[in-house]
Design an enzyme around this catalytic site. Structure first.
Site, PDB file in Angstrom:
ATOM      1  N   ARG A   1       0.948  -1.041   0.026  1.00 30.52           N
ATOM      2  CA  ARG A   1       0.008   0.076   0.023  1.00 30.52           C
ATOM      3  C   ARG A   1       0.890   1.454  -0.269  1.00 30.52           C
ATOM      4  NH1 ARG A   1      -4.744  -2.105   2.069  1.00 30.52           N
ATOM      5  NH2 ARG A   1      -6.238  -0.959   0.415  1.00 30.52           N
TER       6      ARG A   1
ATOM      7  N   ASP B   1      -3.397  -1.504  -7.045  1.00 30.83           N
ATOM      8  CA  ASP B   1      -3.855  -1.830  -5.600  1.00 30.83           C
ATOM      9  C   ASP B   1      -5.119  -2.354  -5.809  1.00 30.83           C
ATOM     10  OD1 ASP B   1      -4.779  -2.234  -3.023  1.00 30.83           O
ATOM     11  OD2 ASP B   1      -3.872  -0.280  -2.296  1.00 30.83           O
TER      12      ASP B   1
ATOM     13  N   SER C   1      -7.747  -2.146  -2.745  1.00 35.08           N
ATOM     14  CA  SER C   1      -8.523  -0.606  -2.726  1.00 35.08           C
ATOM     15  C   SER C   1      -9.451  -0.552  -3.906  1.00 35.08           C
ATOM     16  CB  SER C   1      -7.515   0.642  -2.955  1.00 35.08           C
ATOM     17  OG  SER C   1      -6.543   0.657  -1.967  1.00 35.08           O
TER      18      SER C   1
HETATM   19  P1  NAD Z   1      -8.803  -2.561   6.338  1.00 33.59           P
HETATM   20  O1  NAD Z   1      -9.894  -3.086   4.925  1.00 33.59           O
HETATM   21  O2  NAD Z   1      -7.849  -3.288   6.710  1.00 33.59           O
HETATM   22  O3  NAD Z   1      -9.702  -2.017   7.501  1.00 33.59           O
HETATM   23  C1  NAD Z   1     -10.991  -1.214   7.229  1.00 33.59           C
HETATM   24  C2  NAD Z   1     -10.879  -0.134   8.349  1.00 33.59           C
HETATM   25  O4  NAD Z   1     -11.250  -0.778   9.586  1.00 33.59           O
HETATM   26  C3  NAD Z   1      -9.444   0.503   8.688  1.00 33.59           C
HETATM   27  O5  NAD Z   1      -9.662   1.889   8.466  1.00 33.59           O
HETATM   28  C4  NAD Z   1      -9.013   0.049  10.010  1.00 33.59           C
HETATM   29  O6  NAD Z   1      -8.625   0.836  10.690  1.00 33.59           O
HETATM   30  C5  NAD Z   1     -10.629  -0.135  10.561  1.00 33.59           C
HETATM   31  N1  NAD Z   1     -10.706  -0.841  11.912  1.00 33.59           N
HETATM   32  C6  NAD Z   1     -10.044  -2.082  12.196  1.00 33.59           C
HETATM   33  N2  NAD Z   1     -10.378  -2.517  13.660  1.00 33.59           N
HETATM   34  C7  NAD Z   1     -11.444  -1.601  13.785  1.00 33.59           C
HETATM   35  C8  NAD Z   1     -12.304  -1.521  15.179  1.00 33.59           C
HETATM   36  N3  NAD Z   1     -12.168  -2.221  16.060  1.00 33.59           N
HETATM   37  N4  NAD Z   1     -13.210  -0.481  15.161  1.00 33.59           N
HETATM   38  C9  NAD Z   1     -13.209   0.452  14.081  1.00 33.59           C
HETATM   39  N5  NAD Z   1     -12.531   0.258  12.881  1.00 33.59           N
HETATM   40  C10 NAD Z   1     -11.538  -0.699  13.080  1.00 33.59           C
HETATM   41  O7  NAD Z   1      -8.404  -1.213   5.734  1.00 33.59           O
HETATM   42  P2  NAD Z   1      -8.348  -0.708   4.206  1.00 33.59           P
HETATM   43  O8  NAD Z   1      -9.180   0.149   3.825  1.00 33.59           O
HETATM   44  O9  NAD Z   1      -7.549  -1.539   3.202  1.00 33.59           O
HETATM   45  O10 NAD Z   1      -7.047   0.488   4.575  1.00 33.59           O
HETATM   46  C11 NAD Z   1      -6.045   0.465   5.506  1.00 33.59           C
HETATM   47  C12 NAD Z   1      -4.933   1.446   5.385  1.00 33.59           C
HETATM   48  O11 NAD Z   1      -4.216   1.333   4.020  1.00 33.59           O
HETATM   49  C13 NAD Z   1      -5.404   2.853   5.655  1.00 33.59           C
HETATM   50  O12 NAD Z   1      -4.588   3.488   6.352  1.00 33.59           O
HETATM   51  C14 NAD Z   1      -5.315   3.216   4.067  1.00 33.59           C
HETATM   52  O13 NAD Z   1      -5.167   4.739   3.933  1.00 33.59           O
HETATM   53  C15 NAD Z   1      -3.990   2.720   3.650  1.00 33.59           C
HETATM   54  N6  NAD Z   1      -4.052   2.731   2.206  1.00 33.59           N
HETATM   55  C16 NAD Z   1      -2.982   2.991   1.616  1.00 33.59           C
HETATM   56  C17 NAD Z   1      -2.962   3.055   0.184  1.00 33.59           C
HETATM   57  C18 NAD Z   1      -1.764   3.433  -0.486  1.00 33.59           C
HETATM   58  O14 NAD Z   1      -1.105   4.414  -0.061  1.00 33.59           O
HETATM   59  N7  NAD Z   1      -1.508   2.893  -1.740  1.00 33.59           N
HETATM   60  C19 NAD Z   1      -4.028   2.474  -0.449  1.00 33.59           C
HETATM   61  C20 NAD Z   1      -4.975   1.996   0.147  1.00 33.59           C
HETATM   62  C21 NAD Z   1      -4.960   2.014   1.628  1.00 33.59           C
END
Ligand code: NAD
Length: 376
Positions: free
Chosen positions: A122, A130, A133
């Site tokens: 990520r 990705d 995403s």
């Molecule tokens: P994910 O699918 O793993 O989780 C979804 C969300 O659930 C997350 O925001 C997490 O913080 C939240 N979560 C976990 N436990 C929880 C709880 N007990 N209560 C409430 N919320 C809870 O996450 P994702 O959508 O795949 O994204 C994860 C991270 O990756 C983020 O920081 C996102 O900004 C980052 N990201 C970066 C890039 C990039 O830079 N290329 C791309 C995509 C995502």
């Protein structure tokens, strides 16, 4: 000799996406890639064979795999599919490597070079590759539409001759990619949206999309921008605050996940009992077991005639055209930098740069060696 890319029909029941869409096929053909596709493979994504101009349509998957150097897939290859592949084939797709030890061994035996879309890092440079995403954004959007469909109320405020209708209250739990798209979608539909996540950076992101952030006082930022698991005290603190907001909601859309772990259980039975009659939970974390203890993955449960708990699986597959377009572009952006085109000979070959920090993180097996960190 040109690279021969093959795209099979996806055989997992309910999988409607395809790993190649017509626009990406044209781009690959221009690069000198020869493409074969199983007959009617993209029908479930609503692309006909005729739309794949210049692509050879093949009747049998045996023939397809026999003449392939590289295979694009959505779901992980089955052992039977792997049996049909040539030794040394390159396979790219979702692989769920932590669940598929037999698949890993078989790919290794056959010296297959395999790339797992789940392991694309990520990082900013890899955003266009990705698939987690791109597909999570679809799930967030569609999850809200499912909630609106199951709800007993309108989402927007309406001023009608029969009186004024108050807007729906929607609570989004988890504000990662899916959650943020869910907030944006619920706002566009006119609902009042509250959102919650344990990562501190999400407050501003939720607010910038027009949601009110629910502050539980719990911050659980983990490694790599993900959340960590909560302690028992933190869980209780989170529960006490969230319960009040969930009790007022018409629709709750939950998306919380922790990488490599089952979905955190956030909504317990007592919280559901306190919800309004006619309210809805859409549990988008169902793939990992769900965020609500009463969710049954793949099912819609009518809990005591009061609350509908919908726990859909493979939601992106329900938006198959755009999900396939986005996924296919993710594959293209990952692989195309390694297609070297020799213009004089109109030839293309695959040359992977193992120093590349994207490709080296998502390779699972290569030349008879297991490269995936989780298997070391
Ligand atoms: P994910 O699918 O793993 O989780 C979804 C969300 O659930 C997350 O925001 C997490 O913080 C939240 N979560 C976990 N436990 C929880 C709880 N007990 N209560 C409430 N919320 C809870 O996450 P994702 O959508 O795949 O994204 C994860 C991270 O990756 C983020 O920081 C996102 O900004 C980052 N990201 C970066 C890039 C990039 O830079 N290329 C791309 C995509 C995502």
């Amino acid at each position: 000799m040109a690279i021969r890319l093959a795209v099979p029909n996806e055989i997992v029941p309910g999988e409607r996406r395809i790993a190649l869409e017509p626009g990406v096929a044209q781009r690959l053909i221009k690069m000198g890639v020869e493409i074969s596709m199983e007959k009617d493979a993209a029908i479930s994504s609503h692309f006909s064979d005729e739309q794949f101009e210049g692509v050879k349509i093949v009747d049998s998957v045996d023939e397809l795999y026999k003449n392939a150097d590289m295979i694009f897939k959505v779901a992980p290859p089955t052992l039977e599919e792997l049996d049909k592949m040539n030794d040394g084939t390159v396979v790219v797709g979702y692989m769920a490597p932590h669940l598929n030890a037999e698949m890993m061994n078989k790919m290794n035996e056959k010296k297959i070079t395999s790339f797992s879309m789940e392991l694309v890092p990520r990082i900013t440079r890899a955003q266009s590759m990705d698939a987690l995403s791109s597909q999570a954004a679809i799930a967030g959007y569609k999850g809200v539409l499912m909630g609106a469909d199951l709800a007993s109320v309108f989402f927007p405020m309406l001023t009608t001759a029969a009186g004024t209708i108050r807007p729906a209250k929607v609570v989004i739990i988890g504000a990662g990619v899916a959650g943020l798209q869910a907030i944006a979608t619920a706002k566009r539909l006119g609902a009042i949206v509250e959102a919650y996540d344990v990562r501190s950076a999400t407050k501003e992101q939720c607010e910038s999309l027009g949601a009110k952030f629910i502050d539980t006082g719990v911050a659980a930022d983990g490694e790599g921008g993900y959340a960590r698991e909560l302690t028992d005290d933190e869980k209780q603190q989170q529960r006490d605050v969230l319960a009040k907001h969930i009790a007022m909601a018409d629709v709750v859309v939950s998306t919380a996940a922790i990488p490599g772990r089952p979905s955190p259980k956030i909504i317990d039975e007592a919280m559901v009992k306190d919800m309004k009659v006619g309210s809805v939970i859409v549990d988008l974390a169902a793939e990992g077991g769900g965020n609500c203890v009463l969710s049954q993955p793949g099912e819609t449960v009518d809990h005591e005639g009061r609350v509908t708990i919908h726990a859909p699986l493979n939601v992106p597959s329900q938006v198959p055209i755009h999900a396939s377009e986005m996924y296919s572009k993710n594959l293209f952006n990952l692989i195309s930098p390694f297609i070297l085109v020799d213009e004089d000979q109109n030839d293309a070959k695959l040359v992977f740069d193992w120093e590349d920090d994207v490709i080296s993180k998502c390779v699972l097996t290569h030349e008879g060696e297991i490269k995936a960190e989780m298997y070391k």
